[in-house]
Every structure is written in structure tokens, then in C-alpha cells.
Design a protein around this motif. Structure first.
Motif, short mmCIF file in Angstrom:
data_model
loop_
_atom_site.label_atom_id
_atom_site.label_comp_id
_atom_site.label_asym_id
_atom_site.label_seq_id
_atom_site.Cartn_x
_atom_site.Cartn_y
_atom_site.Cartn_z
N GLN A 236 -3.63 4.25 6.34
CA GLN A 236 -2.50 4.18 5.42
C GLN A 236 -2.20 2.71 5.11
O GLN A 236 -2.25 1.85 5.99
N LYS A 237 -1.87 2.46 3.86
CA LYS A 237 -1.71 1.09 3.38
C LYS A 237 -0.47 0.41 3.97
O LYS A 237 0.54 1.04 4.21
N VAL A 238 -0.60 -0.90 4.16
CA VAL A 238 0.50 -1.69 4.70
C VAL A 238 0.88 -2.82 3.74
O VAL A 238 2.06 -3.06 3.49
N ILE A 239 -0.12 -3.52 3.22
CA ILE A 239 0.10 -4.61 2.26
C ILE A 239 -0.80 -4.37 1.06
O ILE A 239 -1.99 -4.09 1.20
N GLU A 240 -0.21 -4.49 -0.13
CA GLU A 240 -0.98 -4.37 -1.37
C GLU A 240 -0.69 -5.59 -2.25
O GLU A 240 0.37 -6.20 -2.13
N ALA A 337 4.76 -5.63 0.69
CA ALA A 337 4.68 -5.30 2.12
C ALA A 337 5.55 -4.09 2.38
O ALA A 337 6.74 -4.09 2.05
N ARG A 338 4.96 -3.06 2.93
CA ARG A 338 5.71 -1.84 3.23
C ARG A 338 6.50 -2.04 4.53
O ARG A 338 5.94 -2.47 5.54
N ILE A 339 7.77 -1.70 4.49
CA ILE A 339 8.63 -1.83 5.67
C ILE A 339 8.70 -0.47 6.35
O ILE A 339 9.24 0.50 5.78
N TYR A 381 10.87 12.45 8.52
CA TYR A 381 10.11 12.08 7.32
C TYR A 381 9.24 10.85 7.59
O TYR A 381 9.26 10.27 8.67
N ASP A 382 8.48 10.46 6.58
CA ASP A 382 7.62 9.28 6.69
C ASP A 382 8.44 8.08 7.14
O ASP A 382 9.58 7.89 6.68
N PRO A 383 7.88 7.24 8.03
CA PRO A 383 8.68 6.12 8.57
C PRO A 383 8.87 4.95 7.61
O PRO A 383 9.56 3.99 7.95
N MET A 384 8.26 4.99 6.40
CA MET A 384 8.49 3.90 5.46
C MET A 384 9.92 3.95 4.95
O MET A 384 10.36 4.96 4.41
N ILE A 385 10.65 2.86 5.12
CA ILE A 385 12.05 2.82 4.71
C ILE A 385 12.30 1.88 3.54
O ILE A 385 13.41 1.83 2.99
N GLY A 386 11.29 1.12 3.14
CA GLY A 386 11.47 0.22 2.02
C GLY A 386 10.22 -0.58 1.74
O GLY A 386 9.20 -0.45 2.43
N LYS A 387 10.33 -1.41 0.71
CA LYS A 387 9.21 -2.26 0.31
C LYS A 387 9.73 -3.64 -0.09
O LYS A 387 10.76 -3.74 -0.77
N LEU A 388 9.04 -4.65 0.36
CA LEU A 388 9.33 -6.03 -0.04
C LEU A 388 8.25 -6.45 -1.02
O LEU A 388 7.05 -6.38 -0.71
N ILE A 389 8.65 -6.88 -2.21
CA ILE A 389 7.69 -7.32 -3.22
C ILE A 389 8.01 -8.76 -3.60
O ILE A 389 9.17 -9.10 -3.88
N VAL A 390 7.00 -9.60 -3.56
CA VAL A 390 7.18 -11.00 -3.95
C VAL A 390 6.17 -11.33 -5.04
O VAL A 390 5.13 -10.68 -5.17
N ARG A 391 6.46 -12.36 -5.79
CA ARG A 391 5.51 -12.79 -6.82
C ARG A 391 5.44 -14.32 -6.85
O ARG A 391 6.31 -15.01 -6.31
N GLY A 392 4.41 -14.81 -7.49
CA GLY A 392 4.22 -16.24 -7.65
C GLY A 392 3.33 -16.51 -8.83
O GLY A 392 2.63 -15.61 -9.32
N LYS A 393 3.30 -17.75 -9.29
CA LYS A 393 2.42 -18.10 -10.41
C LYS A 393 0.97 -18.00 -9.99
O LYS A 393 0.09 -17.72 -10.82
N THR A 394 0.69 -18.24 -8.71
CA THR A 394 -0.65 -18.13 -8.15
C THR A 394 -0.58 -17.30 -6.89
O THR A 394 0.51 -17.01 -6.36
N ARG A 395 -1.75 -16.90 -6.36
CA ARG A 395 -1.74 -16.14 -5.10
C ARG A 395 -1.21 -17.00 -3.96
O ARG A 395 -0.45 -16.51 -3.12
N ASP A 396 -1.59 -18.26 -3.91
CA ASP A 396 -1.09 -19.13 -2.84
C ASP A 396 0.43 -19.18 -2.84
O ASP A 396 1.07 -19.13 -1.78
N GLU A 397 1.01 -19.27 -4.02
CA GLU A 397 2.47 -19.31 -4.13
C GLU A 397 3.07 -17.98 -3.70
O GLU A 397 4.09 -17.94 -3.01
N ALA A 398 2.42 -16.87 -4.08
CA ALA A 398 2.91 -15.55 -3.68
C ALA A 398 2.84 -15.38 -2.17
O ALA A 398 3.77 -14.82 -1.55
N VAL A 399 1.78 -15.87 -1.53
CA VAL A 399 1.65 -15.79 -0.07
C VAL A 399 2.74 -16.61 0.60
O VAL A 399 3.36 -16.16 1.58
N GLN A 400 3.01 -17.79 0.09
CA GLN A 400 4.08 -18.62 0.65
C GLN A 400 5.43 -17.93 0.52
O GLN A 400 6.25 -17.93 1.45
#
Length: 455
Positions: A236-240, A337-339, A381-400
Motif C-alpha cells: 500500500q502506498k505511503v508517498i506519491e 505523504a499519507r498520514i 476503518y482504514d488507518p489513513m487519517i489525512g494527507k500532507l501535500i507539498v509543492r515546489g518549483k523543482t523536486r529538490d524544493e518540494a523535498v525540502q
């Protein structure tokens, strides 16, 4: 025209659909179990109705009660979200019979794509590459052993009607296959009402990459690029993230074209996802099609600016897609990131009461949640209670941005997987985009074993 919709789901996805309903001026109707009586999504909706007791068969899977409420509330349409009844062909067909628009594809398409063997055959006819394997249901273990020898170990033992990793297991030899066949078949029968199994070649160090498509009732189909969904635990997916940091632009274009070809071949309409396994040489193979909105749809929304739920409503309302393929633009990078309410080491669910919350904030941060302080996470029910989504101009920025947001994220009162997500975001392989389906086993689990051993 859709004016009122019942959301046949709960939690985060119910809240997500309600937000788009508000934007579009559609009246939203929530349904809830006794366990969810005080859940935030219930009060977010314009109207809400009790379904029944906590157990899913008496609430969220109770189709008779759902249709009773739909008639009482006088809704035009039913949105199934993901999970529960979202890929239930009989439910989709009954919606039509009862006079409600089903926000999704036709029942026959759901049925065809829900049968993994039938889906493989359909893709082969369309000329879409599939993972090497067998195309007939396996009824007994001796037949499975014979087929596994011809395919070559390791193989993936899968439930024909499966999903969510249920009834799925990697098998390395005949002994493992004989031990696991009956258990997985029985589990599939219990979950899906179908114990048929099939085998596929296990592709080592594969990337799980999917293409989001939208198709209207007039035959227009577009793709919204790709998502990398390889970081998984228990299948099951954790980070996309979107786009994938692995595939080349040439492969991305080919996979998008293959996804559109796949959708056209089955006369698909509404939102859907074509999932592929991609090997180290960027050869891609059809894995399955999800005939619903995905948990990870926000990363696609963040890089395209397209509200996928809104598109679902427009398509169901027989409206044409408001853009052509060449008008779909991709900007920046997004990570989700799935919480989960679970032990971050053993991955066991961790129900209980959330006593304190601190959410990360910022213009590059999106929180898709449906919990508050004093919210009780139940074991039903499924233990997923939320999702954190971040963005950036580049992948490096999104990871930070992901690292910063996770460090600011606080949930007290229950265990969550936030420590796992924090560690994962700091692993060098993740920062470099080396995210295969073996990531958790190769990088995260050894890390926590070392830490445990040091304590």
C-alpha cells in the motif's frame, strides 16, 4: 444538471468532495456510521444522515440504506469516493436503475477492469504491454506450481478480483507458493467474494507509475501526466509524487499515449487511472486500472491546476472536457505523504483519541484531513487519517518543503507514521529520487532496525 449529491463515503475523501461541491454550488449530503457521528466531514456537509452501526456492512456498504437516504434527500447523483463501493459494478448499475447519476464510469467497465484477468486481456487486445503472466484463473495449487515454473520465480501471486494489496504475495519458490496459495485464495474470497488467483512475473526494483486520465461522454480523452507511487508498505502506498523523478520525457509521452489508448479501447468515461510497473530500463507494463478517483490525486491537481473532482461532476453531467490535451500544462513538482494512525515501526493500526494537533502551514502546503483535536480514531476503518501535500518549483524544493512540513507536523494521543515519513524524507536515496517498490525494505526498515539495535 447536478444540484445535489450524496457522498457514499467517509473521512478525508468525503471532506474533499464536499469542498468541490461548495465551489460548484452543489448541495452536499453526507452519510455516516455511529462511529463517525462526530467526524468533521459530517458537519461540513449541507445535510447529513445516519447510516447505521460502525461495521461497514451495516453502514458504508449498506446499499439499501444508502439508496433509502438518497431518495429521502432527493439527490441527483451519488459520488462513491475511493474504497468501499467506488469500484462495485452492481452499485453503479443500481444507481442507474434507481435514477441517480453515478459519478464514475459505466458498470460494465468497472466490472471488466475490476477483474484483473479480464483487464489484462483487454489491454493485450488494445496493444498495451502487460506484465508477463497467465491469463486464466487458477483454481488449485498444482496448476499454480506448473505455471510458476513456466513464468520463472520470483512471481506475484494475486487475487483476480483483488485490490489494496489484499490476496497479494511475492513467492520465491514452489514451497512458498504451496504454503501461500490457499491462504491468499481464502482471503480474497472473504474480501471480494471471488477466490480466483493468477500469477505475474515479479519485476525487481520496479517503479509503480500511474497515469491520470479524464474521459468525457463525447469520446474526448486526456491524460494529466504521471505519478510515482513506488514507496509502499504492505503493498500500500505511503508517498506519491508528480511527476516521476525516474522516467524520461520520452517514456512519459509514450506512457500517456498508452493510457489514452487503454481508456479508448474500453470506451471509458469519467476520471480513471492506468497503473504501470516500469523496470530499470524504462520498459512499462500495464498493472491495473482504477475506475475511480485515487487517494493520490492531489499531486496531479497541484502540478496541473485542475480540480479532478470538479471534472468528475462535469463529465457525469454530460459536459465536454473544458480543455484539450495540448492545453494541459505541467508546472513544478508535488509530493504527497499519507498520514496513518499506525505504529511507524510495525505498521499496526493505532486507534485512540487525538489530544493535540499542530499542522504545518504555508503557501506550498496543502492539508487534506478530516480530524480535529479530541477526534476519536476508531479501529473500524482504514488507518489513513489525512494527507500532507507539498509543492515546489523543482523536486529538490518540494523535498525540502516536505522535510520542513513533516518536522512541523504534530499529532498527540495516538501513534502515527509521521516519524517514518520524516526518516524517509531524510534518506539520501529518496532525495535523489531513487524510489522503487523495494524502497521501504532496502532503506527504511534497515534504518529502524539499526536504531532499535542501538537502543
Amino acid at each position: 444538471m447536478i444540484k445535489k449529491v450524496l457522498i457514499a463515503n467517509r473521512g478525508e475523501i468525503a471532506a474533499r468532495v464536499i469542498r468541490t461541491c461548495e465551489k460548484m454550488g452543489i448541495t452536499s449530503v453526507a452519510v455516516y456510521s455511529e462511529a463517525d457521528e462526530h467526524a468533521p466531514f459530517v458537519s461540513l456537509a449541507d445535510e447529513s444522515y445516519l447510516l447505521g452501526p460502525a461495521h461497514v456492512n451495516e453502514s458504508y456498504m449498506n446499499t439499501d440504506k444508502i439508496f433509502e437516504i438518497a431518495k429521502l434527500a432527493n439527490v441527483d447523483a451519488i459520488h462513491p469516493g475511493y474504497g468501499f463501493l467506488s469500484e462495485n459494478a452492481r452499485f453503479a448499475d443500481r444507481c442507474k436503475q434507481e435514477g441517480f447519476l453515478f459519478i464514475g464510469p459505466e458498470a460494465e467497465v468497472i466490472k471488466q477492469m475490476g477483474d484483473k484477468i479480464a483487464a489484462r486481456k483487454a489491454m493485450q487486445r488494445a496493444g498495451v504491454p502487460v506484465v508477463p503472466g497467465n491469463d486464466q484463473a487458477i483454481e488449485d495449487v498444482d496448476e499454480a506450481v506448473k505455471l510458476a515454473k513456466s513464468i520463472g520465480y520470483p512471481v506475484m501471486l494475486k487475487a483476480s478480483a483483488g485490490g489494496g494489496g489484499i490476496g497479494m504475495q511475492v513467492v520465491h519458490n514452489e514451497e512458498e507458493l504451496r504454503k501461500s496459495f490457499a491462504n491468499n485464495s481464502e482471503r480474497a474470497l472473504n474480501f471480494f467474494g471471488n477466490g480466483s488467483m493468477f500469477l505475474e512475473k515479479k519485476i525487481d526494483h520496479a517503479h509503480h507509475i500511474e497515469i491520470q486520465i479524464l474521459a468525457d461522454e463525447l469520446g474526448n480523452i486526456v491524460h494529466l501526466f504521471d505519478r510515482e507511487c513506488s514507496i509502499q508498505r504492505r503493498n500500500q502506498k505511503v508517498i506519491e509524487e508528480a511527476p516521476s523523478p525516474f522516467i524520461s520525457e520520452n517514456t512519459r509521452i509514450k506512457m500517456g499515449e498508452a493510457a489514452i489508448l487503454a481508456a479508448k479501447s474500453i470506451d471509458y468515461s469519467n476520471a480513471g487511472t492506468i497503473e504501470f510497473l516500469v523496470d530499470s530500463e524504462e520498459n512499462y507494463y500495464f498493472l491495473e486500472m482504477n475506475t475511480r478517483i485515487q487517494v493520490e490525486h492531489p499531486v496531479t491537481e497541484e502540478i496541473t491546476g485542475i480540480d479532478i473532482v470538479e471534472m468528475q461532476f462535469l463529465i457525469a453531467d454530460n459536459k465536454p472536457l473544458p480543455f484539450k490535451q495540448e492545453e494541459v500544462r505541467r508546472t513544478g513538482h508535488a509530493i504527497e505523504a499519507r498520514i496513518y494512525a499506525e505504529d511507524p515501526i510495525r505498521f499496526f493500526p493505532s486507534p485512540g483519541t487525538i489530544t493535540s494537533i499542530t499542522l504545518p502551514k504555508g503557501e506550498n502546503i496543502r492539508n487534506d484531513i478530516t480530524f480535529t483535536e479530541n477526534y476519536k480514531v476508531t479501529p473500524f476503518y482504514d488507518p489513513m487519517i489525512g494527507k500532507l501535500i507539498v509543492r515546489g518549483k523543482t523536486r529538490d524544493e518540494a523535498v525540502q518543503n516536505l522535510q520542513t512540513a513533516l518536522n512541523d507536523y504534530r499529532i498527540e494521543g495516538i501513534k502515527t507514521n509521521i516519524p517514518m515519513l520524516q526518516k524517509t524524507a531524510e534518506i539520501e536515496a529518496f532525495k535523489q529520487g531513487i524510489t522503487t517498490t523495494a524502497f521501504v525494505e532496502e532503506y527504511y526498515l534497515p534504518l529502524i532496525q539499526i536504531n532499535e539495535g542501538g537502543n
